[in-house]
Design a protein around this motif. Structure first.
Motif, PDB file in Angstrom:
ATOM      1  N   VAL A 237       0.869  -1.189   0.000  1.00 12.39           N
ATOM      2  CA  VAL A 237       0.000   0.000   0.000  1.00 12.39           C
ATOM      3  C   VAL A 237       0.902   1.235   0.000  1.00 12.39           C
ATOM      4  N   PRO A 238       0.911   2.013  -1.067  1.00 16.24           N
ATOM      5  CA  PRO A 238       1.874   3.114  -1.211  1.00 16.24           C
ATOM      6  C   PRO A 238       1.927   4.065  -0.019  1.00 16.24           C
ATOM      7  N   MET A 239       0.779   4.484   0.502  1.00 16.24           N
ATOM      8  CA  MET A 239       0.779   5.435   1.609  1.00 16.24           C
ATOM      9  C   MET A 239       1.418   4.841   2.860  1.00 16.24           C
ATOM     10  N   LEU A 240       1.086   3.563   3.160  1.00 20.67           N
ATOM     11  CA  LEU A 240       1.656   2.916   4.339  1.00 20.67           C
ATOM     12  C   LEU A 240       3.160   2.750   4.195  1.00 20.67           C
ATOM     13  N   TRP A 241       3.597   2.450   2.965  1.00 26.62           N
ATOM     14  CA  TRP A 241       5.034   2.324   2.749  1.00 26.62           C
ATOM     15  C   TRP A 241       5.730   3.671   2.919  1.00 26.62           C
ATOM     16  N   GLU A 242       5.241   4.679   2.233  1.00 21.98           N
ATOM     17  CA  GLU A 242       5.922   5.971   2.216  1.00 21.98           C
ATOM     18  C   GLU A 242       5.905   6.666   3.567  1.00 21.98           C
ATOM     19  N   LYS A 243       4.747   6.622   4.241  1.00 26.04           N
ATOM     20  CA  LYS A 243       4.599   7.395   5.472  1.00 26.04           C
ATOM     21  C   LYS A 243       5.042   6.647   6.725  1.00 26.04           C
ATOM     22  N   ILE A 244       5.110   5.304   6.663  1.00 26.43           N
ATOM     23  CA  ILE A 244       5.373   4.547   7.889  1.00 26.43           C
ATOM     24  C   ILE A 244       6.534   3.559   7.737  1.00 26.43           C
ATOM     25  N   HIS A 245       6.369   2.546   6.890  1.00 30.03           N
ATOM     26  CA  HIS A 245       7.300   1.415   6.931  1.00 30.03           C
ATOM     27  C   HIS A 245       8.655   1.701   6.301  1.00 30.03           C
ATOM     28  N   SER A 246       8.717   2.673   5.398  1.00 30.99           N
ATOM     29  CA  SER A 246      10.004   2.977   4.760  1.00 30.99           C
ATOM     30  C   SER A 246      11.040   3.415   5.782  1.00 30.99           C
ATOM     31  N   PHE A 247      10.591   3.957   6.935  1.00 28.93           N
ATOM     32  CA  PHE A 247      11.527   4.365   7.983  1.00 28.93           C
ATOM     33  C   PHE A 247      12.400   3.184   8.399  1.00 28.93           C
TER      34      PHE A 247
END
Length: 271
Positions: free
Chosen positions: A121-131
């Motif tokens: 899910v792009p938003m979950l990746w970009e805003k949360i898990h990419s950290f």
């Protein structure tokens, strides 16, 4: 008092086992999952490949994680009586083992789908898990260095889903807690699979070991938890999760937190 000892023990174990795994990493380079050149510092980054801005952000989220995790544990302790088991008559060893396996596979199922969603899910990746994936070459210190919401969701799924198995039963409720629809049809039977006091402690300590090990950068007999679970079907070792980090967002496989069976079932295992 036991609740306080439990939280303190988890914190101490995490610190000590992290120290052990990083000592193994630096003392035994032949067991590393990636060659030493991958950790060479070519720019102003840490050993895991994160720049100063990323480290500053992680430091801020570490503080929020500490506060939110403590608040969640307090809420579970006061809001769900019996969630943290007190002293009681011990269960038979075979029952302990079966409950522990059931507990861990339910935990792993919930965390598998949450982890997979965080990648696809792009938003979950970009805003949360990419950290968390800023660490391209992880060490055990990276295990809980995430966006605080990532850690919070992991704790909810890990605590809640691991303690309760939900079965949909169209008839028999077995004397367990259930609800019935207004039409008198479908009944939902909630079957609790509680761990006794000592198994509860073991489960949480084991999961700390497993989480730290799969980020440790070494894959060998020094990995206590993974060595203990190698007899399980399609069990994984730390190098499986290491590949997951190496590929950054492109590595949409190897999502399981324990065992590895869900990656096989849903076609995301990396051979």
């Amino acid at each position: 008092k036991e609740f306080s000892r439990f939280l303190l023990a988890k914190a101490v174990v995490t610190r000590l086992y992290n120290t052990y795994l990083e000592a193994v990493f630096f003392a035994f380079p032949k067991y590393r999952t990636q060659p030493s050149r991958e950790h060479a510092l070519h720019q102003k980054k840490d050993l895991c490949g994160r720049d100063m801005e990323q480290l500053s952000s992680i430091h801020r989220h570490d503080k929020i994680t500490m506060l939110s995790q403590f608040g969640l544990n307090l809420a579970l302790y006061f809001g769900v009586p019996g969630f943290f088991p007190g002293a009681a008559a011990p269960q038979a060893m075979h029952e302990r083992l079966l409950r522990l396996l059931g507990n861990h596979y339910v935990l792993s199922f919930g965390m598998y789908w949450m982890h997979r969603a965080l990648h696809v899910v792009p938003m979950l990746w970009e805003k949360i898990h990419s950290f968390h994936h800023w660490a391209r070459h992880p060490l055990s210190r990276n295990t809980y260095q995430d966006h605080w919401l990532d850690n919070f969701a992991n704790a909810i799924v890990g605590h809640g889903f691991a303690q309760v198995l939900c079965l949909v039963d169209s008839g028999y409720a077995g004397g367990r807690v259930m609800s019935k629809s207004a039409t008198g049809g479908l009944r939902v039977c909630v079957v609790l699979v509680p761990l006794d006091n000592s198994t509860f402690w073991f489960s949480h300590i084991f999961r700390i070991f497993e989480s730290l090990e799969k980020h440790s950068g070494v894959s060998c007999g020094f990995n206590v938890a993974h060595t203990m679970q190698r007899w399980l079907p399609v069990a994984q070792m730390p190098h499986h999760h290491d590949w997951h980090h190496e590929g950054h967002k492109g590595c949409n496989y190897t999502f399981s937190s324990l065992g590895g069976v869900w990656d096989c079932v849903f076609g995301t295992r990396k051979a």
